[in-house]
Design a protein around this motif. Sequence first.
Motif, PDB file in Angstrom:
ATOM      1  N   ARG A 303       0.826  -1.209   0.000  1.00 57.87           N
ATOM      2  CA  ARG A 303       0.000   0.000   0.000  1.00 57.87           C
ATOM      3  C   ARG A 303       0.862   1.262   0.000  1.00 57.87           C
ATOM      4  O   ARG A 303       0.611   2.204  -0.755  1.00 57.87           O
ATOM      5  N   PHE A 306       2.803   1.965  -3.439  1.00 51.29           N
ATOM      6  CA  PHE A 306       2.033   1.801  -4.668  1.00 51.29           C
ATOM      7  C   PHE A 306       2.096   3.021  -5.588  1.00 51.29           C
ATOM      8  O   PHE A 306       1.724   2.943  -6.765  1.00 51.29           O
ATOM      9  N   TRP A 314      -2.302   2.326 -12.722  1.00 45.55           N
ATOM     10  CA  TRP A 314      -2.753   1.150 -11.987  1.00 45.55           C
ATOM     11  C   TRP A 314      -3.621   1.594 -10.803  1.00 45.55           C
ATOM     12  O   TRP A 314      -3.416   2.668 -10.245  1.00 45.55           O
ATOM     13  N   LEU A 316      -5.181   0.244  -7.030  1.00 42.75           N
ATOM     14  CA  LEU A 316      -5.153  -0.770  -5.971  1.00 42.75           C
ATOM     15  C   LEU A 316      -6.567  -0.939  -5.427  1.00 42.75           C
ATOM     16  O   LEU A 316      -7.097  -0.061  -4.756  1.00 42.75           O
ATOM     17  N   ARG A 317      -7.178  -2.093  -5.700  1.00 43.66           N
ATOM     18  CA  ARG A 317      -8.545  -2.374  -5.241  1.00 43.66           C
ATOM     19  C   ARG A 317      -8.577  -2.894  -3.803  1.00 43.66           C
ATOM     20  O   ARG A 317      -9.516  -2.620  -3.061  1.00 43.66           O
ATOM     21  N   TYR A 325      -5.059  -6.763  -5.027  1.00 43.90           N
ATOM     22  CA  TYR A 325      -5.883  -6.894  -6.237  1.00 43.90           C
ATOM     23  C   TYR A 325      -5.859  -5.570  -6.975  1.00 43.90           C
ATOM     24  O   TYR A 325      -6.143  -4.517  -6.389  1.00 43.90           O
ATOM     25  N   LEU A 326      -5.490  -5.622  -8.252  1.00 43.07           N
ATOM     26  CA  LEU A 326      -5.191  -4.408  -9.016  1.00 43.07           C
ATOM     27  C   LEU A 326      -6.045  -4.313 -10.276  1.00 43.07           C
ATOM     28  O   LEU A 326      -6.423  -5.328 -10.864  1.00 43.07           O
ATOM     29  N   ASP A 327      -6.317  -3.078 -10.698  1.00 39.09           N
ATOM     30  CA  ASP A 327      -6.777  -2.791 -12.054  1.00 39.09           C
ATOM     31  C   ASP A 327      -5.564  -2.360 -12.866  1.00 39.09           C
ATOM     32  O   ASP A 327      -4.811  -1.468 -12.448  1.00 39.09           O
ATOM     33  N   HIS A 328      -5.376  -2.955 -14.040  1.00 40.85           N
ATOM     34  CA  HIS A 328      -4.280  -2.518 -14.912  1.00 40.85           C
ATOM     35  C   HIS A 328      -4.777  -1.410 -15.848  1.00 40.85           C
ATOM     36  O   HIS A 328      -5.988  -1.264 -16.078  1.00 40.85           O
ATOM     37  N   GLN A 366      -8.370  -6.717 -14.354  1.00 35.21           N
ATOM     38  CA  GLN A 366      -7.895  -6.922 -12.992  1.00 35.21           C
ATOM     39  C   GLN A 366      -6.797  -7.977 -12.933  1.00 35.21           C
ATOM     40  O   GLN A 366      -6.703  -8.854 -13.794  1.00 35.21           O
TER      41      GLN A 366
END
Length: 391
Positions: A303, A306, A314, A316-317, A325-328, A366
Amino acid sequence: MATPRTATTFAPPVMEARRWLAEASLPAGMELINVSQAAPVDPPPEALRQEIARIALEEPQAHLYGPVLGLPALREEIAAQWLTAYGGEIGASRVAVTSGCNEAFCATIATLLAEGDEVLLPVPWYFNHKMALDMIGGRAVALPTDDQMLPDVAAAASLITDRTRAIALVSPNNPTGVEYPPALIGAFFDLCQARGVTLILDETYRDFHSSSAAPHDLFTRPDWDQTLVQLYSFSKAYRLTGHRVGAMVASPKRLAEVEKYLDTVTICPAQIGQFAALWGMQNLGQWLAGERDEILARGRAIRDGFAPLADRGWLLRGAGAYFAYLDHPFDAPSDQIAQRLVGEAGILMLPGTMFTPEGDADGQRQMRVAFANLDAAGIGQFVERLAGFGG
């Protein structure tokens, strides 16, 4: 001709990712960063390995069949420690030991489902839960989650039909790392109790929860065992992955049905692993507390570090327990990005497409990061490589 059960589901995702690795060539001089699998890569601590050796040499019972529902002393210890951790009413008659937590889930749904019955799974889901439902002839019903990766109780209520037999939650969550708040878990229990369906609560990663308080109060509720089945794994706590020891807590009536399944599949959990889990519970409390502190520190490192990824789009979910868990930010779907990352950045991680229904738009953007095996330096290197990837 009817389709065989195993043909109704997809290939194991971790094995698929390993095939990518076998087919790729890493950049010269670059070692692989493997964040694909949520399992300790180190062996159990030396004291436990010494105890396992002693068990193998000195405990004749460790090499024989044991009770189908598990070693009585281990069932008693689980009940006692759960009573301390959660409160309420938990006795050994409500505990079964299984060959890993996956078997506990499979045994549970075998006692619940007939052909075509339904289980609600929050999406993104743990892929082995979906696979198990496919192979038993059940139907996984996708329960959407919000921007915080939390499932909504009202949405779940609207999806319950006369074929719904359970709602399955994982907290701390695999794949997102998100911890479900106690009030949310309680609200799902209330919904399940009111609608006459079972709440399956997988707490494989409970030992790495960020709060030292009980993660929920379900065991203190009247008649909790008429609604709740709780699942657990010893693989993460004591690094006993190869010994395959898990547990479930449910009503004695439910466990009588579970016993039929377990006796048919494995006869009994592996004895050496059970003796090892018992010794770990009785002797490794301080060591496990240190492991928890380290995993929580690694989550903070994800965190706190990031920003270089956020600067490149990107998102950070979630981050907690073993996972982020990430969104690209790229136009290509996540499964294509994941395969390219192996050869171009030396990173092996799983795409969101492995945790979502086929064609799901969220899954295509994701990625799951199983960061628990990276130290702070490794996390820094992971972020640097990912930030440098062009998509």
